[in-house]
Each structure stands twice: as structure tokens, then as C-alpha cells.
Write an enzyme that holds these catalytic residues in place. Structure first.
Site, short mmCIF file in Angstrom:
data_model
loop_
_atom_site.label_atom_id
_atom_site.label_comp_id
_atom_site.label_asym_id
_atom_site.label_seq_id
_atom_site.Cartn_x
_atom_site.Cartn_y
_atom_site.Cartn_z
N ALA A 68 98.71 -56.70 -14.82
CA ALA A 68 99.50 -55.58 -15.35
C ALA A 68 99.46 -55.64 -16.87
O ALA A 68 99.22 -56.70 -17.45
CB ALA A 68 100.94 -55.71 -14.86
N GLY A 107 98.18 -58.65 -11.26
CA GLY A 107 97.93 -57.33 -10.69
C GLY A 107 96.46 -57.07 -10.45
O GLY A 107 96.09 -56.30 -9.56
N GLU A 110 95.79 -58.49 -7.25
CA GLU A 110 96.48 -57.67 -6.24
C GLU A 110 95.67 -56.41 -5.92
O GLU A 110 95.63 -55.97 -4.76
CB GLU A 110 97.89 -57.32 -6.72
CG GLU A 110 98.79 -58.56 -6.72
CD GLU A 110 100.16 -58.30 -7.32
OE1 GLU A 110 100.21 -57.97 -8.53
OE2 GLU A 110 101.16 -58.41 -6.60
N GLU A 130 101.81 -64.84 -12.52
CA GLU A 130 103.02 -64.16 -12.98
C GLU A 130 104.16 -65.13 -13.26
O GLU A 130 104.97 -64.91 -14.17
CB GLU A 130 103.48 -63.14 -11.92
CG GLU A 130 102.61 -61.89 -11.82
CD GLU A 130 101.43 -62.03 -10.87
OE1 GLU A 130 101.08 -63.18 -10.52
OE2 GLU A 130 100.87 -60.98 -10.49
C1 3H9 Z 1 101.27 -58.88 -13.53
O1 3H9 Z 1 100.11 -58.66 -13.30
C2 3H9 Z 1 102.39 -58.32 -12.69
C3 3H9 Z 1 101.94 -57.74 -11.39
O2 3H9 Z 1 101.94 -58.69 -10.36
C4 3H9 Z 1 102.88 -56.67 -10.90
C5 3H9 Z 1 103.00 -55.45 -11.69
C6 3H9 Z 1 103.86 -54.40 -11.02
N1 3H9 Z 1 98.56 -57.31 -20.81
O3 3H9 Z 1 94.41 -64.48 -24.11
P1 3H9 Z 1 93.47 -63.75 -25.01
C7 3H9 Z 1 95.83 -59.39 -24.63
S1 3H9 Z 1 101.74 -59.83 -14.85
C8 3H9 Z 1 98.42 -56.91 -22.09
O4 3H9 Z 1 93.49 -64.10 -26.45
P2 3H9 Z 1 91.25 -64.95 -23.64
C9 3H9 Z 1 96.26 -60.56 -25.51
O5 3H9 Z 1 97.58 -60.39 -25.96
C10 3H9 Z 1 100.21 -60.25 -15.68
N2 3H9 Z 1 97.69 -57.58 -23.00
O6 3H9 Z 1 91.97 -63.81 -24.46
C11 3H9 Z 1 95.22 -60.50 -26.61
O7 3H9 Z 1 95.60 -59.45 -27.46
P3 3H9 Z 1 95.25 -59.50 -29.02
C12 3H9 Z 1 99.45 -61.30 -14.97
C13 3H9 Z 1 97.07 -58.69 -22.58
O8 3H9 Z 1 89.87 -64.48 -23.42
C14 3H9 Z 1 93.96 -60.07 -25.87
O9 3H9 Z 1 94.41 -59.46 -24.65
N3 3H9 Z 1 98.32 -61.67 -15.75
C15 3H9 Z 1 97.16 -59.14 -21.27
O10 3H9 Z 1 91.51 -66.28 -24.24
C16 3H9 Z 1 93.03 -61.20 -25.52
O11 3H9 Z 1 93.78 -62.21 -24.81
C17 3H9 Z 1 98.34 -62.65 -16.66
O12 3H9 Z 1 99.33 -63.33 -16.82
C18 3H9 Z 1 97.96 -58.41 -20.36
N4 3H9 Z 1 98.11 -58.78 -19.07
O13 3H9 Z 1 92.01 -64.99 -22.22
C19 3H9 Z 1 97.09 -62.90 -17.46
N5 3H9 Z 1 96.44 -60.28 -21.14
O14 3H9 Z 1 93.76 -59.52 -29.10
C20 3H9 Z 1 97.41 -63.04 -18.92
C21 3H9 Z 1 95.88 -60.51 -22.35
O15 3H9 Z 1 95.89 -58.28 -29.56
N6 3H9 Z 1 96.24 -63.15 -19.73
N7 3H9 Z 1 96.26 -59.55 -23.22
O16 3H9 Z 1 95.89 -60.77 -29.52
C22 3H9 Z 1 95.48 -64.28 -19.82
O17 3H9 Z 1 95.72 -65.25 -19.15
C23 3H9 Z 1 94.36 -64.28 -20.80
O18 3H9 Z 1 94.60 -63.26 -21.73
C24 3H9 Z 1 92.94 -64.08 -20.19
C25 3H9 Z 1 91.92 -63.92 -21.34
C26 3H9 Z 1 92.60 -65.29 -19.33
C27 3H9 Z 1 92.91 -62.84 -19.35
#
Ligand code: 3H9
Length: 706
Positions: A68, A107, A110, A130
Site C-alpha cells: 500500500a 498489499g 495480497e 505490515e
Molecule cells: C500495506 O501494504 C498494507 C496492506 O496490507 C493493506 C492496505 C489496505 N509507500 O526503501 P527505499 C518509498 S503496508 C510509499 O529507500 P529500497 C521510500 O520512502 C506496506 N512509499 O528503497 C523511498 O522514498 P524516497 C507494506 C514507499 O530499494 C522510496 O520508496 N509494505 C513505500 O532500499 C525507495 O524506498 C512495506 O512495508 C510504500 N509502501 O527498498 C514495504 N515503500 O525515495 C516498505 C517505499 O522519497 N518498503 N517507499 O526516500 C520497503 O521495504 C522498501 O522500500 C523496499 C525497497 C524493499 C520496497
């Protein structure tokens, strides 16, 4: 040329009878409202078009879908909600295939679980993380994952939040097949065509039979519930995950989904969610220091470390672990042998635990060299000095570095307190001098303060950040002052704790109150772990310049005078049985505390745990505000990251400044003014705090910098 396709983060195109739906929403294909709308539109289009026989969902760029869009949480909801999108995908009457690469998280997974068939290529990372954001899967994950892979494995995934690779995902049953190549689109298409050729039916995860063995499911649920009760220390969302999986066991799918939604919204509303998401963004924001924009880091292949004590050896290990070549300098052969042994000990420990082979250890140690002459550092790209904390000693080291190091080498000091401007000014190349403040043990602790003296050049600062990235550390930019960000603030709140101790609280109650707040350990347990002698030396050093009007609590000195330095001496604030790391309260310590109260003429009073936490945090927040006010920290979020990454501040609070915003700055200021009635010198409200309250602003209003 005008195009028929409106600009959308979801695009569709045909390959034979397969509709390829591609999610392209940089940087990580998060499921923002436009992506959700695009996915629904694509499924509707596939449904309506008789010439489409199957749908293939892929992600553009480096990821499938990272989850998400967490920036939307806390904002007014914008339909369609993700659970509805997933239901639409699952309800599609034509087979939907998801081909996963990179992150397929939260998500994102999902969405894949709602598809009918799943393929993953090498390097894919699947997970339901999450929980790390104070949330639970909220788009059917708590209902579909257990049905697909069983209650036990699904609970483990959701409660740990860990990522699994493609092969493990296959073994778990999260995906149906592995791609042979890294070309996700080609692999996905081939799979889709194969399914079509075989006449594969639509196969909905809601109908999967992973919970058929009720006894096994129930016992997995009971085990998870007990584990959560034992380990998750006041965290909200793990309990909700267990409740949602219980619903999957007890209720039909649609009812389970409804309960999942209710629980998910409770998580969204919790302050823990706000704190954890703040910590997530703050860690990513903090590395964007002004010097890192535009300036190119210098090379970082080979490093030198001066000093082979605990700190120097830890830094050497951190660098070796990152694949660098390290040369250690010590003053004589004997000290060098000790330094090498300190490094080797870490790897021997890993070999003994079976986590490293003897060959791998030899390969790492082949990148390590030792020398007693500084000339061995002639080719080093970067040198970190970690010698005794004394200005004259440090300056002598820097004079040597100035003599032998190649032009452009970064010359760093690991000092915790000393004036780095003074060190820099003592050599001919102050522009190359930087502070790199590691925390002990340096190969384990995540935090690295990058201390920026006035004359340093921007590319040297950028090199500090590049080093942190290489070492997988969380880097925070700090200005030069006594203690930089972390230790400067620590000195103040530790003083607040010592004052409460002298006024009537016991060290054990203070530790307990802070553990209840969410710290893994209280300040006196930490002091015993770190060694009381370090703080004692600092206090002695500062004695001459201490404000004579300031209250000074001597209890810690009384312990140190007895040689009670904590765990390493078997007693400190606590008593430690031989070899034990957990202490027991010591009546003799309480007697010393009592004697000190009498000496100081204090009649002890009682403190509630709540008051202890309020005072401790008020001192921390107030000094945090001073540190921002004086531009030692760039923004409040930099202080937050220091305390979460390096000082055990409970992550779900987001950090002291975020926590202050949650409590409300007027409340924090009112507390400080109340405490100031007893000790106006110590409790001087920070001008920044006063100003923000006056303007009805919070700390977060200062975080929004470009
Ligand atoms: C969810 O999914 C809830 C659902 O179950 C239900 C919904 C109803 N959203 O980490 P990075 C940005 S909860 C918005 O440096 P990497 C991050 O801030 C979510 N922005 O890169 C950064 O921005 P900036 C469950 C996001 O390659 C840029 O992307 N998912 C999101 O080292 C690059 O990120 C998670 O918890 C996001 N979801 O790692 C995954 N994610 O460039 C969370 C990232 O402006 N994310 N950004 O600073 C991660 O674990 C890592 O970002 C990922 C990439 C592994 C994907």
C-alpha cells in the site's frame, strides 16, 4: 503525438489472448489510489473483452508492488479500497496470473494472493511486513495466506514481517512456480500461455484448503498467541494479526474479511502505527543531508583504522564485513597482536556457532593487515582514528596521517566528545577531516553519527554517508558540540534520572518504568552493560568546567570508587552472578543511595512510574529541541533516528520528538515549567519548544525540508 491511453500508473497491452497489466508507479509501485483505480479498470476491461482469455499482472522497474502507499495512511480514504480491488481480481472469471520480481510485499503480495496463479523469478522478495509499520495485512492477507499455506506458516510470516525469497516462497506454497530466467514478463507470459493451453480453471485462494486440518491450525494459532503475549511487549498489531487468523479459522471467508477490515482500521488509528511509519520515513529522509546532494563521494575500497581496542577492532570488523580491505595501526607489536586478536575473536565466535566456515573466516582475514608504522596507510582511501579520548593523543595521530596519507584520503575521527574543529585545524588539510562516531560494538550497532566540522568539504561528508550505506548503518548528520546529538542529549536525561534517584526513586524502579514504556533496558541496566568507568571518566574530565550552581548527584561516583563498573566487574547498579548478563537488585547499592540522600540533606519522596517517564522524556525532548535549535541536528527527525537506531528508544514511539508531537508540545512545556519550580537551572525550556508552542506548531512542521 496525442495518445489514446491516458497517463496512468497501470497500463494494459495484449499478447495474443493474454492481457498484460503492468503497474508502473515509481519508485516502488506502491498501491496509491491511481494504481487501485487502474487495476480495477484493467480487470473490468478483461472481463468485458471476449478476446481476452487470461490476465497477467506484472510490475515495471525493480519491483512487483511494494505494498500500500503508506503516505496515504491517516489521510481521508479514497476509493476503491485495496480489499475491494483484491476481491475484484479474485472474482475475475478469466485466469489471473501474477508474475513477481523484486518486492512483492504487503498489499503487493495480497494482490498476488488474489490472483489465481503465481510465479516468482530469482531475487523476488515476498512478505507481509505490515507488522513492522504497526499494521496487519488489510487486503485479505490474513484470510487468504492461511488458506493458501496453512495457519502456522502464515502467522510466522505476518508476525515476523520477514521477506522470503522465490525458492522459499515455492516451498511454502505462496507461489506455484519459479521462473527459469530473470525476464519476469517472458516467464509470466509463458506460464499464462501454458495455463491456457492446458485449460487451467480459475482457482480462487478463498477456496484453498490450507486450514482443512483444524487441529493443526488451532494449535498453530495457540502457539502464536502465546508467543505474542511473551514477546511483543505492548505492541498492538501482533495481537490483531492473531485475532484475524482466528477469524479465518472460525468464520466463512467474507466474514473474516470484514473482521480483518475492522482490525486493520484499529491499527491505522493507533499511535504505534504513526510512530512506526514516522520511523520508516525518517530513516530514509535522514540520509538526504545537504552535502549528499550533488557532491560525489570519494572512493572507498581500502581503509585504515588507528587503534585496535574494542572500538577500533569493531570498526575494522564492520569494514571487513562490507568487503573492504583494512589496515590496522597500533603503537607496538604487542598492541597490534591484541588488536588483531580482537578482530579475530568476532569471527571465531561465528565459526564456533557454525555461522561462518573456517575458510570464509580465512578469506575475510586475508583482507586484514596490521602495521606499527603509519606509512602502511599511504594508499588508504579512508582512515578512522579510534585511539584514547584525549586531544593531544588524537592530534598526534592526525599529524601522522597528514604526513603519510595520499592526497584526498578521508581522515576521520571516532571521538565521542572532543572538538573536531580543533583536530581539523591542527593539520594541513582540514577539508578532509570528518567525525565518524560509531557506537559500541561497532560491527553490530546500527547508528553512525557523521559529524561535520566547519571546514570539511562536501564530498568528504558525502563519503561518510556512502561508507554508512556500505556498512549498512543508519547515518545521521551531526554538528560539532560536546557529545554531538546522541551523547549530548543522553547526558541531560541521565541527569534527570539521577536526580529522581537521589530524590527517592530506586534505580530498579526507574529501569522498570522505562521498560514499561517500551525500552528494552532501563538506563541503569545500560550503564552496567556499557561499563560505569566510561561515564565516570567523562564526569571527571568535565568536573573543572561544571556549572557550580548545577545540582550534581554523586551516587554513580560512589559506585565507581568501589570499582563497581557493571557487568564486567560482576556488580554495578545490579549484582551479577558469575558469567550472567542479567543482574539482581543489590541492597548495598540501595544503602549507598540512602547514605547519599542523607549527605545531601534530601528527604526521599515517592515517584509513580508515570512521573518517572514524564520527567525522563521531558529532559530528552527539551535537549533534543536545543540540539535542533542550535543546528547540531538538521531536523527533529534526525534526533528521532539517533534515538531509535542507537539508544533503544521504542520504535513504535517514532523517536522522542515524534513522541512529543503525539503527547502535544503544550503538555511537554507545561511539564518542564512544573519541574522548573524545583530546579529552574536544569529545567530551562528550550527556546525552540517555547516558540513552537507559541506558534501552535509541532516538531514535525520542521521536518518538511526539501
Ligand atoms: C500495506 O501494504 C498494507 C496492506 O496490507 C493493506 C492496505 C489496505 N509507500 O526503501 P527505499 C518509498 S503496508 C510509499 O529507500 P529500497 C521510500 O520512502 C506496506 N512509499 O528503497 C523511498 O522514498 P524516497 C507494506 C514507499 O530499494 C522510496 O520508496 N509494505 C513505500 O532500499 C525507495 O524506498 C512495506 O512495508 C510504500 N509502501 O527498498 C514495504 N515503500 O525515495 C516498505 C517505499 O522519497 N518498503 N517507499 O526516500 C520497503 O521495504 C522498501 O522500500 C523496499 C525497497 C524493499 C520496497
Amino acid at each position: 503525438m496525442p495518445t489514446d491511453t491516458p497517463p496512468t500508473p497501470v497500463t494494459s497491452r495484449r499478447s495474443g489472448k493474454v492481457l498484460i497489466v503492468s503497474v508502473d508507479n515509481p519508485p516502488v509501485n506502491a498501491l496509491g489510489v491511481d494504481v487501485r483505480l487502474g487495476l480495477v479498470a484493467a480487470i473490468d476491461a478483461a472481463q468485458a473483452d471476449d478476446t481476452v482469455a487470461a490476465v497477467l499482472i506484472v510490475g515495471a522497474g525493480r519491483n512487483f508492488i511494494a505494498g500500500a502507499d503508506i503516505r496515504e495512511f491517516g489521510q481521508p480514504p479514497q476509493p476503491p479500497a485495496l480489499p475491494d480491488v483484491c476481491n475484484r481480481i479474485e472474482a475475475c472469471s478469466k485466469p489471473v496470473i501474477a508474475a513477481l520480481h523484486g518486492a512483492a510485499l504487503g498489499g503487493g503480495l495480497e494482490v498476488a494472493l488474489a490472483a489465481h496463479y503465481r510465479l516468482a523469478v530469482n531475487g523476488a522478495k515476498l512478505g507481509l511486513p505490515e507488522v513492522q509499520l504497526g499494521l496487519m495485512p488489510g487486503a485479505g492477507g490474513t484470510q487468504r495466506a492461511p488458506r493458501l499455506i496453512g495457519a502456522g506458516p502464515a502467522l510466522e510470516l505476518m508476525l515476523s514481517g520477514r521477506h522470503v525469497g522465490a525458492e522459499e516462497a515455492l516451498a511454502l506454497g505462496l507461489v506455484d512456480r519459479l521462473g527459469r530466467s530473470d525476464d519476469t514478463l517472458a516467464e509470466g507470459l509463458a506460464y499464462a500461455q501454458e495455463l491456457l493451453a492446458a485449460g487451467a480453471p480459475v482457482r480462487r485462494t478463498r477456496d484453498a484448503q490450507g486450514l482443512a486440518d483444524q487441529k493443526a491450525s488451532r494449535s498453530a494459532l495457540d502457539a502464536a498467541r502465546a508467543d505474542v503475549a511473551a514477546k511483543s511487549r505492548g505492541l498492538f498489531s501482533p495481537q490483531k494479526i492473531v485475532e484475524a487468523v482466528e477469524a479465518a479459522l472460525d468464520h466463512p471467508f467474507d466474514e473474516g474479511l470484514r473482521l480483518e477490515r475492522t482490525l486493520f482500521l484499529q491499527c491505522i488509528d493507533s499511535p504505534q502505527r504513526a510512530g512506526l511509519i514516522h520511523a520508516f520515513f525518517a530513516e530514509r529522509e535522514v540520509v538526504k543531508a545537504p552535502e549528499t546532494r550533488g557532491a560525489q563521494p570519494r572512493p572507498l575500497a581500502s581503509a585504515g583504522v588507528v587503534g585496535g581496542g574494542t572500538m577500533g577492532a569493531g570498526i575494522a570488523v564492520a569494514m571487513l564485513d562490507a568487503g573492504m580491505t583494512v589496515t590496522m595501526i597500533e603503537r607496538d607489536a604487542e598492541s597490534l597482536a591484541r588488536g588483531r586478536a580482537n578482530v579475530e575473536k568476532v569471527y571465531d565466535g561465528l565459526v564456533a556457532k557454525g555461522r561462518l566456515s573456517a575458510d570464509a573466516k580465512a578469506a575475510v582475514m586475508a583482507r586484514f593487515a596490521g602495521a606499527t608504522a603509519y606509512d602502511a596507510l599511504a594508499d588508504a582511501d579512508l582512515v578512522v582514528e579510534a585511539v584514547f579520548e584525549d586531544m593531544a593523543v588524537k592530534q598526534a595521530v592526525f599529524a601522522e596521517l597528514d604526513r603519510v596519507c595520499k592526497p584526498g584520503a578521508v581522515l576521520a575521527t571516532n571521538t565521542s566528545y572532543l572538538d573536531i574543529n580543533e583536530i581539523a585545524a591542527s593539520i594541513s588539510r582540514p577539508q578532509d577531516v570528518l567525525g565518524l562516531h560509531f557506537f559500541s560494538p561497532a560491527n553490530i550497532m546500527k547508528l553512525l553519527e557523521i559529524v561535520v566540522p566547519t571546514q570539511v568539504s562536501a564530498d568528504v561528508v558525502a563519503t561518510g554517508f556512502a561508507l554508512a550505506k556500505k556498512l549498512r548503518k543508519v547515518a545521521v548528520r551531526a554538528g560539532v558540540c560536546d557529545g554531538f546529538i546522541g551523547n549530548r542529549i543522553l547526558a541531560v536525561y541521565r541527569q534527570a534520572a539521577d536526580t529522581m534517584l537521589e530524590d527517592g526513586a530506586s534505580p530498579y524502579q526507574i529501569d522498570e518504568a522505562l521498560r514499561e514504556f517500551g525500552y528494552p533496558m532501563g538506563p541503569y541496566q545500560v550503564a552496567d552493560l556499557a561499563g560505569g568507568d566510561i561515564g565516570w571518566a567523562t564526569r571527571k574530565r568535565r568536573a573543572a568546567t561544571r556549572d557550580t550552581r548545577a545540582r550534581y548527584v554523586q551516587i554513580a561516583d560512589r559506585l565507581c570508587e568501589r570499582g563497581w563498573f557493571g557487568q564486567k566487574t560482576g556488580r554495578g547498579w545490579y549484582l551479577y552472578a558469575k558469567g550472567s548478563r542479567s543482574g539482581t537488585p543489590d541492597p548495598e547499592v540501595l544503602a549507598i543511595v540512602e547514605a547519599e540522600r542523607q549527605r545531601a540533606g534530601i528527604t526521599p519522596r515517592s515517584f509513580s512510574n508515570d512521573e518517572i517517564v514524564r520527567r525522563y522524556l521531558a529532559a530528552m525532548i527539551n535537549e533534543g529541541a536545543n540540539v535542533v535549535h542550535e543546528a547540531i541536528a538538521l531536523r527533529p527527525l534526525d534526533v528521532d533516528v539517533v534515538f531509535v537506531a542507537g539508544y533503544g528508544f521504542p520504535r513504535q514511539g517514532g523517536g522522542p520528538m515524534k513522541y512529543a508531537d503525539t503527547v502535544g508540545l503544550p503538555q511537554v512545556l507545561a511539564d518542564i515549567r512544573e519541574f522548573a519550580q524545583e530546579d529552574p537551572l536544569f529545567w530551562q525550556p528550550s527556546p525552540l519548544l517555547v516558540d513552537l508552542v507559541m506558534r501552535d506548531k509541532n516538531f514535525d512542521s520542521l521536518n518538511k525540508i526539501a
